[in-house]
Design an enzyme around this catalytic site. Sequence first.
Site, mmCIF file in Angstrom:
data_model
loop_
_atom_site.group_PDB
_atom_site.id
_atom_site.type_symbol
_atom_site.label_atom_id
_atom_site.label_comp_id
_atom_site.label_asym_id
_atom_site.label_seq_id
_atom_site.Cartn_x
_atom_site.Cartn_y
_atom_site.Cartn_z
ATOM 1 N N CYS A 1 10.934 16.134 12.463
ATOM 2 C CA CYS A 1 10.259 16.962 13.475
ATOM 3 C C CYS A 1 8.743 16.901 13.355
ATOM 4 O O CYS A 1 8.083 17.918 13.092
ATOM 5 C CB CYS A 1 10.774 18.384 13.377
ATOM 6 S SG CYS A 1 12.523 18.401 13.689
ATOM 7 N N GLU A 2 8.207 15.752 13.480
ATOM 8 C CA GLU A 2 6.758 15.560 13.494
ATOM 9 C C GLU A 2 6.452 14.354 14.374
ATOM 10 O O GLU A 2 7.165 13.349 14.306
ATOM 11 C CB GLU A 2 6.227 15.217 12.089
ATOM 12 C CG GLU A 2 6.488 16.290 11.090
ATOM 13 C CD GLU A 2 5.369 16.428 10.073
ATOM 14 O OE1 GLU A 2 4.252 15.947 10.320
ATOM 15 O OE2 GLU A 2 5.655 17.033 9.041
ATOM 16 N N GLU B 1 -2.164 -5.523 -13.593
ATOM 17 C CA GLU B 1 -1.253 -4.458 -13.161
ATOM 18 C C GLU B 1 -0.795 -4.645 -11.716
ATOM 19 O O GLU B 1 -0.990 -3.767 -10.871
ATOM 20 C CB GLU B 1 -1.951 -3.101 -13.279
ATOM 21 C CG GLU B 1 -2.481 -2.765 -14.652
ATOM 22 C CD GLU B 1 -3.273 -1.457 -14.682
ATOM 23 O OE1 GLU B 1 -3.598 -0.918 -13.600
ATOM 24 O OE2 GLU B 1 -3.553 -0.973 -15.774
ATOM 25 N N PRO B 2 -0.187 -5.773 -11.383
ATOM 26 C CA PRO B 2 0.253 -5.948 -9.993
ATOM 27 C C PRO B 2 1.444 -5.056 -9.675
ATOM 28 O O PRO B 2 2.328 -4.871 -10.508
ATOM 29 C CB PRO B 2 0.672 -7.421 -9.944
ATOM 30 C CG PRO B 2 1.125 -7.715 -11.337
ATOM 31 C CD PRO B 2 0.229 -6.908 -12.237
ATOM 32 N N GLY B 3 1.444 -4.505 -8.479
ATOM 33 C CA GLY B 3 2.582 -3.697 -8.042
ATOM 34 C C GLY B 3 3.143 -4.294 -6.772
ATOM 35 O O GLY B 3 4.101 -5.066 -6.778
ATOM 36 N N ARG C 1 4.803 5.192 4.777
ATOM 37 C CA ARG C 1 3.567 4.432 4.965
ATOM 38 C C ARG C 1 3.021 4.453 6.406
ATOM 39 O O ARG C 1 1.816 4.669 6.589
ATOM 40 C CB ARG C 1 3.723 2.982 4.477
ATOM 41 C CG ARG C 1 4.119 2.861 2.999
ATOM 42 C CD ARG C 1 4.000 1.445 2.451
ATOM 43 N NE ARG C 1 2.616 1.063 2.291
ATOM 44 C CZ ARG C 1 1.979 0.242 3.088
ATOM 45 N NH1 ARG C 1 2.612 -0.326 4.101
ATOM 46 N NH2 ARG C 1 0.710 -0.034 2.891
HETATM 47 N N1 LLP Z 1 -3.007 -0.031 -11.284
HETATM 48 C C1 LLP Z 1 -3.413 1.202 -10.934
HETATM 49 C C2 LLP Z 1 -4.240 1.979 -11.854
HETATM 50 C C3 LLP Z 1 -3.063 1.719 -9.674
HETATM 51 O O1 LLP Z 1 -3.469 2.934 -9.319
HETATM 52 C C4 LLP Z 1 -2.271 0.936 -8.793
HETATM 53 C C5 LLP Z 1 -1.891 1.445 -7.473
HETATM 54 C C6 LLP Z 1 -1.863 -0.339 -9.223
HETATM 55 C C7 LLP Z 1 -2.256 -0.792 -10.470
HETATM 56 C C8 LLP Z 1 -1.025 -1.244 -8.367
HETATM 57 O O2 LLP Z 1 -1.669 -1.605 -7.204
HETATM 58 P P1 LLP Z 1 -1.003 -2.682 -6.216
HETATM 59 O O3 LLP Z 1 -0.971 -4.003 -6.940
HETATM 60 O O4 LLP Z 1 0.367 -2.216 -5.898
HETATM 61 O O5 LLP Z 1 -1.882 -2.699 -5.051
HETATM 62 N N2 LLP Z 1 0.954 4.048 -1.612
HETATM 63 C C9 LLP Z 1 -0.016 3.064 -1.220
HETATM 64 C C10 LLP Z 1 -0.524 2.261 -2.413
HETATM 65 C C11 LLP Z 1 -1.114 3.115 -3.499
HETATM 66 C C12 LLP Z 1 -1.498 2.343 -4.721
HETATM 67 C C13 LLP Z 1 -1.824 3.239 -5.830
HETATM 68 N N3 LLP Z 1 -2.225 2.588 -7.024
HETATM 69 C C14 LLP Z 1 0.579 2.193 -0.120
HETATM 70 O O6 LLP Z 1 1.720 2.400 0.274
HETATM 71 O O7 LLP Z 1 -0.099 1.311 0.390
#
Ligand code: LLP
Length: 421
Positions: free
Chosen positions: A342-343, A273-275, A312
């Site tokens: 305004c923060e 599950e890469p994001g 972020r």
């Molecule tokens: N799978 C699950 C169950 C997750 O909760 C997440 C991310 C991913 C996969 C993907 O993770 P990645 O490969 O993107 O690291 N908003 C934060 C990141 C929060 C990630 C939440 N879950 C930031 O801006 O750093």
Amino acid sequence: MNNFKLKKNDLFVEDISIKKLAGKFATPFYCYSSNAIINKFKKFESPFRNSDTIICYAVKANPNIAILKILSNLGAGAEVVSVGELRRALKAGIKAKKIVFSGVGKKFSEIKFAIEKNILQINIESIEELELITKIAKNLRKKVQIGIRINPNIDAKTHTKISTGREEDKFGLNIETAKKIFLNYRSNPNLDIVGLSVHIGSQIMSLSPFKKAFLKIKNFIKKINKNEKIIKFLDLGGGIGINYKDEKIINFNSYAKIISDISNDLGCKLILEPGRILVAESGILVTRVLFIKKNKKKTFAIIDTGMNDLLRPALYDAYHDIQSIKKGIGRKSLYTIVGPICETADTFAKNKLLNRLNTGEILFFKNVGAYGASMSSSYNSRPIIMELIIHKKNFSIIRTEDTVLNQISREKIPSWVSKIK
Ligand code: LLP
């Protein structure tokens, strides 16, 4: 190939000039390189190509349907955490059988929709959730594939707000509970409990937490599958970090090697599950300097983008490099770069050494393709900004700017308010 090139006082994203785009469209806006996404996906996916692996892109990183469509065309599935993300993935043509649904707090309507759409798997995070799924599946006369999300109690050694695999974190279930679920629910006619999942956090910079977590899961699978192959799907989550500021990143091949080492004798289908890793580096946020203001302590560069567009830095003290598109000449100065919100949290960089900045000058934030646009809000009644994508010599608007009128049109003043004096 480098898809972002500074030349002649301009930044080129693929073959498009940012100066020209910023002349045509009001800043701020997000701008992505399609090539960067395509290349990253191919690079990430290549060590897994010959294994039974589905790459389920974590939609939360960037849910724009154009980006989902690009990834879908390359063969990606999706990991979703809400019905909204699920609808987006389906809209982009991602096959339901390549979609997994995670998250600690799924609502009845979300679970029902997911079951009706016959998605690949729902990853459960509590027994109550499993009970609810059972009820809904029974009513719909369906059998639902279930993965149990394990909390392995491993510290991912990342920012505490994005760590998800420690016992004190709200995510997943411990191994003992998972064992009980296999015992008590396996024969349920509406459930097909064949998966295990684990995701210990995000922006992870070393392999060792992955290794520890995956090993725990492996040992558990071996026990459960001893006499009969019960667990058939192993979802190893996402979490690989990128280089925001001189950080050494994980090598994909080493990551793939760890995965193959732990999974080769398990005979499970793999889900990843890469994001962030797929999209973060593809995006910039283009902004202009509104004003320069000096006081005794600091010189502020006030820019036209704020923490509502890019949260972020305010939320995690995250670093995003900010550069001018202009070639630097002459003396440098220290600037504290702030937005219009305004923060005081609306600060992007403190005392950053930059070439002399001028009002109206175009700056850009790097590495904002993940968790940039997706975490934006309309705080201070600032409309959600435009997103553009570049493909070679072409640019396309993939999300128009919202308008304040649109925001206001959803609000109503009840009639009794007029009687208040
Ligand atoms: N799978 C699950 C169950 C997750 O909760 C997440 C991310 C991913 C996969 C993907 O993770 P990645 O490969 O993107 O690291 N908003 C934060 C990141 C929060 C990630 C939440 N879950 C930031 O801006 O750093």
